[in-house]
Design an enzyme around this catalytic site. Structure first.
Site, mmCIF file in Angstrom:
data_model
loop_
_atom_site.group_PDB
_atom_site.id
_atom_site.type_symbol
_atom_site.label_atom_id
_atom_site.label_comp_id
_atom_site.label_asym_id
_atom_site.label_seq_id
_atom_site.Cartn_x
_atom_site.Cartn_y
_atom_site.Cartn_z
ATOM 1 N N TYR A 282 -7.852 17.346 -1.516
ATOM 2 C CA TYR A 282 -6.588 17.870 -0.977
ATOM 3 C C TYR A 282 -5.585 17.967 -2.114
ATOM 4 O O TYR A 282 -5.722 17.285 -3.142
ATOM 5 C CB TYR A 282 -6.033 16.960 0.144
ATOM 6 C CG TYR A 282 -5.665 15.553 -0.299
ATOM 7 C CD1 TYR A 282 -4.388 15.253 -0.790
ATOM 8 C CD2 TYR A 282 -6.576 14.511 -0.223
ATOM 9 C CE1 TYR A 282 -4.053 13.961 -1.194
ATOM 10 C CE2 TYR A 282 -6.252 13.224 -0.627
ATOM 11 C CZ TYR A 282 -4.987 12.951 -1.114
ATOM 12 O OH TYR A 282 -4.661 11.681 -1.518
ATOM 13 N N HIS B 174 0.849 -1.205 0.000
ATOM 14 C CA HIS B 174 0.000 0.000 0.000
ATOM 15 C C HIS B 174 0.875 1.243 0.000
ATOM 16 O O HIS B 174 1.465 1.612 1.021
ATOM 17 C CB HIS B 174 -0.938 0.029 1.209
ATOM 18 C CG HIS B 174 -1.933 1.149 1.149
ATOM 19 N ND1 HIS B 174 -3.211 0.989 0.647
ATOM 20 C CD2 HIS B 174 -1.839 2.465 1.467
ATOM 21 C CE1 HIS B 174 -3.852 2.143 0.690
ATOM 22 N NE2 HIS B 174 -3.036 3.071 1.191
ATOM 23 N N CYS B 175 0.979 1.859 -1.147
ATOM 24 C CA CYS B 175 1.713 3.118 -1.267
ATOM 25 C C CYS B 175 1.117 3.876 -2.454
ATOM 26 O O CYS B 175 0.299 3.334 -3.201
ATOM 27 C CB CYS B 175 3.199 2.861 -1.465
ATOM 28 S SG CYS B 175 3.557 1.700 -2.787
ATOM 29 N N HIS B 176 1.507 5.136 -2.569
ATOM 30 C CA HIS B 176 0.934 5.995 -3.607
ATOM 31 C C HIS B 176 2.032 6.746 -4.344
ATOM 32 O O HIS B 176 3.157 6.886 -3.842
ATOM 33 C CB HIS B 176 0.013 7.057 -2.989
ATOM 34 C CG HIS B 176 -1.011 6.548 -2.036
ATOM 35 N ND1 HIS B 176 -2.147 5.884 -2.438
ATOM 36 C CD2 HIS B 176 -1.095 6.617 -0.682
ATOM 37 C CE1 HIS B 176 -2.886 5.580 -1.378
ATOM 38 N NE2 HIS B 176 -2.264 6.005 -0.298
ATOM 39 N N TYR C 250 -12.067 1.296 1.405
ATOM 40 C CA TYR C 250 -11.565 2.180 2.466
ATOM 41 C C TYR C 250 -12.761 2.844 3.123
ATOM 42 O O TYR C 250 -13.564 3.502 2.443
ATOM 43 C CB TYR C 250 -10.618 3.227 1.855
ATOM 44 C CG TYR C 250 -9.842 4.046 2.882
ATOM 45 C CD1 TYR C 250 -9.537 3.534 4.135
ATOM 46 C CD2 TYR C 250 -9.391 5.325 2.583
ATOM 47 C CE1 TYR C 250 -8.817 4.277 5.058
ATOM 48 C CE2 TYR C 250 -8.658 6.085 3.495
ATOM 49 C CZ TYR C 250 -8.378 5.551 4.741
ATOM 50 O OH TYR C 250 -7.665 6.293 5.646
ATOM 51 N N ASP D 117 2.156 2.990 3.212
ATOM 52 C CA ASP D 117 1.267 4.135 2.956
ATOM 53 C C ASP D 117 2.043 5.394 2.569
ATOM 54 O O ASP D 117 1.517 6.496 2.614
ATOM 55 C CB ASP D 117 0.321 4.429 4.128
ATOM 56 C CG ASP D 117 -0.821 5.349 3.711
ATOM 57 O OD1 ASP D 117 -1.272 5.269 2.564
ATOM 58 O OD2 ASP D 117 -1.230 6.200 4.539
ATOM 59 N N ARG E 86 -10.343 0.511 -6.366
ATOM 60 C CA ARG E 86 -10.552 0.931 -4.982
ATOM 61 C C ARG E 86 -11.879 1.681 -4.884
ATOM 62 O O ARG E 86 -12.150 2.574 -5.696
ATOM 63 C CB ARG E 86 -9.422 1.863 -4.562
ATOM 64 C CG ARG E 86 -9.391 2.185 -3.064
ATOM 65 C CD ARG E 86 -8.232 3.121 -2.785
ATOM 66 N NE ARG E 86 -7.874 3.188 -1.385
ATOM 67 C CZ ARG E 86 -7.349 4.266 -0.816
ATOM 68 N NH1 ARG E 86 -7.125 5.365 -1.537
ATOM 69 N NH2 ARG E 86 -7.027 4.260 0.453
ATOM 70 N N ARG F 76 -14.453 12.541 3.926
ATOM 71 C CA ARG F 76 -13.603 13.719 3.723
ATOM 72 C C ARG F 76 -12.772 13.595 2.436
ATOM 73 O O ARG F 76 -12.152 14.555 1.993
ATOM 74 C CB ARG F 76 -12.699 13.953 4.936
ATOM 75 C CG ARG F 76 -11.585 12.962 5.069
ATOM 76 C CD ARG F 76 -10.720 13.122 6.304
ATOM 77 N NE ARG F 76 -10.135 11.846 6.643
ATOM 78 C CZ ARG F 76 -9.077 11.306 6.042
ATOM 79 N NH1 ARG F 76 -8.447 11.946 5.091
ATOM 80 N NH2 ARG F 76 -8.649 10.117 6.396
ATOM 81 N N THR G 187 -6.966 9.565 -4.049
ATOM 82 C CA THR G 187 -8.122 10.354 -4.490
ATOM 83 C C THR G 187 -7.734 11.703 -5.105
ATOM 84 O O THR G 187 -8.510 12.258 -5.865
ATOM 85 C CB THR G 187 -9.079 10.604 -3.315
ATOM 86 O OG1 THR G 187 -8.342 11.203 -2.243
ATOM 87 C CG2 THR G 187 -9.711 9.314 -2.841
HETATM 88 O O1 NQM Z 1 -3.343 6.889 1.887
HETATM 89 C C1 NQM Z 1 -4.321 6.392 2.423
HETATM 90 O O2 NQM Z 1 -4.519 5.190 2.311
HETATM 91 C C2 NQM Z 1 -5.210 7.194 3.196
HETATM 92 C C3 NQM Z 1 -5.681 8.420 2.896
HETATM 93 C C4 NQM Z 1 -5.652 9.025 1.576
HETATM 94 C C5 NQM Z 1 -6.380 8.262 0.566
HETATM 95 O O3 NQM Z 1 -6.835 7.172 0.795
HETATM 96 C C6 NQM Z 1 -6.544 8.809 -0.789
HETATM 97 O O4 NQM Z 1 -6.317 9.985 -1.020
HETATM 98 O O5 NQM Z 1 -6.937 8.028 -1.653
HETATM 99 C C7 NQM Z 1 -6.281 9.201 3.972
HETATM 100 O O6 NQM Z 1 -6.740 8.612 4.948
HETATM 101 O O7 NQM Z 1 -6.281 10.432 3.845
#
Ligand code: NQM
Length: 305
Positions: free
Chosen positions: A49, A31-33, A157, A257, A124, A130, A77
């Site tokens: 954001y 799990h990383c972005h 999530y 993460d 996902r 939020r 997101t």
């Molecule tokens: O990085 C994560 O998993 C959690 C996030 C961000 C998220 O899920 C996203 O922007 O898609 C959070 O709780 O803000």
């Protein structure tokens, strides 16, 4: 295009410690972005954001530094349903990354197949209010039915308080289902209390449901923080994650993460986050399942004999 980060944004931690815990060979950060870079892969207009940049090269450098072999890159997101930054990371990973996409109902079959060819292995569904606007469940179920024949799975999530309302939808999904961050329990409540045991029951009763035992830095209230060499970080989260690892050893995943979007309090040292793992997976066997066997079975099944 240039972007201004959300006020108060914390940048990811530069110069993380070398973990003391040596992860097993072939370990997967599941799990990383990647974020942008914004000038190359603009953030989505509907985002809630605006992050700092966190590129694929920076992600791969962290992977190597921490001793991991592979990544699962989850669409964040802030990029909406434009998966191009995530796909670009997969395409430059030399086969060492697979992806989780966000798609809309309007996606064509050809686009879905292109994502599959780019090594995407799931979608996902995000229910954290939020982070996303509401999408009707029948739209999500339609997407689920379309991705199932590809052999993909669904990552969900949500926050623990919303599980009762989402239960019927989750349990009707036709694929393997992976829950992000243990369903975000309130760790001030007891492990054997009603809220967390509801989540345990979800996994007990549904063998297709897995959990990521990730994000102690997001869930912890009392810390201590994974900073300044701390080897016993996030004590209040340990009992929750350890419980799941021991009860469902074949259905748990772990991820950094990185780059830790939306943390408000502190940015963890990712090296110390890796040192958190033996607290929740205390034996070599559990560590190997969590970091190698389980993610390989889910994301690289063709390499598993
Ligand atoms: O990085 C994560 O998993 C959690 C996030 C961000 C998220 O899920 C996203 O922007 O898609 C959070 O709780 O803000």
């Amino acid at each position: 295009m240039t972007f201004e980060v959300t006020p108060g944004w914390l940048n990811w931690y530069e110069g993380p410690a070398k973990p003391r815990f040596k992860v097993p060979e072939g370990a997967v950060d599941a799990h990383c972005h990647v974020f942008g870079p914004g000038h190359q892969f603009p953030f989505a207009p509907e985002r809630k954001y605006t992050p700092c940049d966190a590129s694929k090269d920076q992600l791969f450098a962290l992977r190597d530094h921490l001793g991991f072999a592979r990544n699962v890159v989850v669409q964040a997101t802030c990029h909406g349903a434009d998966n191009s930054a995530m796909v670009d990371a997969l395409q430059h990973s030399k086969g060492m990354a697979r992806g989780i996409a966000t798609v809309k109902r309007s996606i064509s079959d050809a686009e879905l197949h292109a994502l599959d060819a780019a090594e995407v292995r799931g979608v996902r569904f995000n229910f954290v209010k939020r982070l996303v606007d509401f999408t009707p469940k029948e739209e999500l179920m339609e997407i689920a039915q379309r991705i199932a024949p590809l052999g993909w799975h669904i990552v969900i999530y949500f926050e623990a308080v919303d599980l009762p309302e989402l239960w019927d939808f989750f349990t009707a999904l036709p694929t393997t289902v992976v829950v992000d961050h243990m369903g975000r329990p309130d760790v001030t409540k007891p492990v054997d209390g009603e809220e967390f045991q509801r989540f345990v029951r979800l996994m007990d009763e549904h063998e297709n449901i897995w959990s990521k035992v990730s994000c102690p830095e997001r869930l912890s209230i009392s810390g201590p923080k994974a900073l300044n060499g701390e080897q016993q970080a996030y004590q209040d989260v340990v009992p929750f994650a350890k419980y799941l690892v021991e009860r469902f050893p074949d259905r748990v995943l772990w991820g950094t993460d990185w780059p830790h979007p939306n943390l408000k309090d502190h940015m963890p040292d990712d090296g110390l986050l890796v040192d958190f793992i033996p607290q929740i997976a205390p034996t070599v066997e559990l560590q190997h399942k969590l970091l190698v066997d389980n993610p390989m079975r889910l994301y690289w099944p063709e390499e598993v004999k």
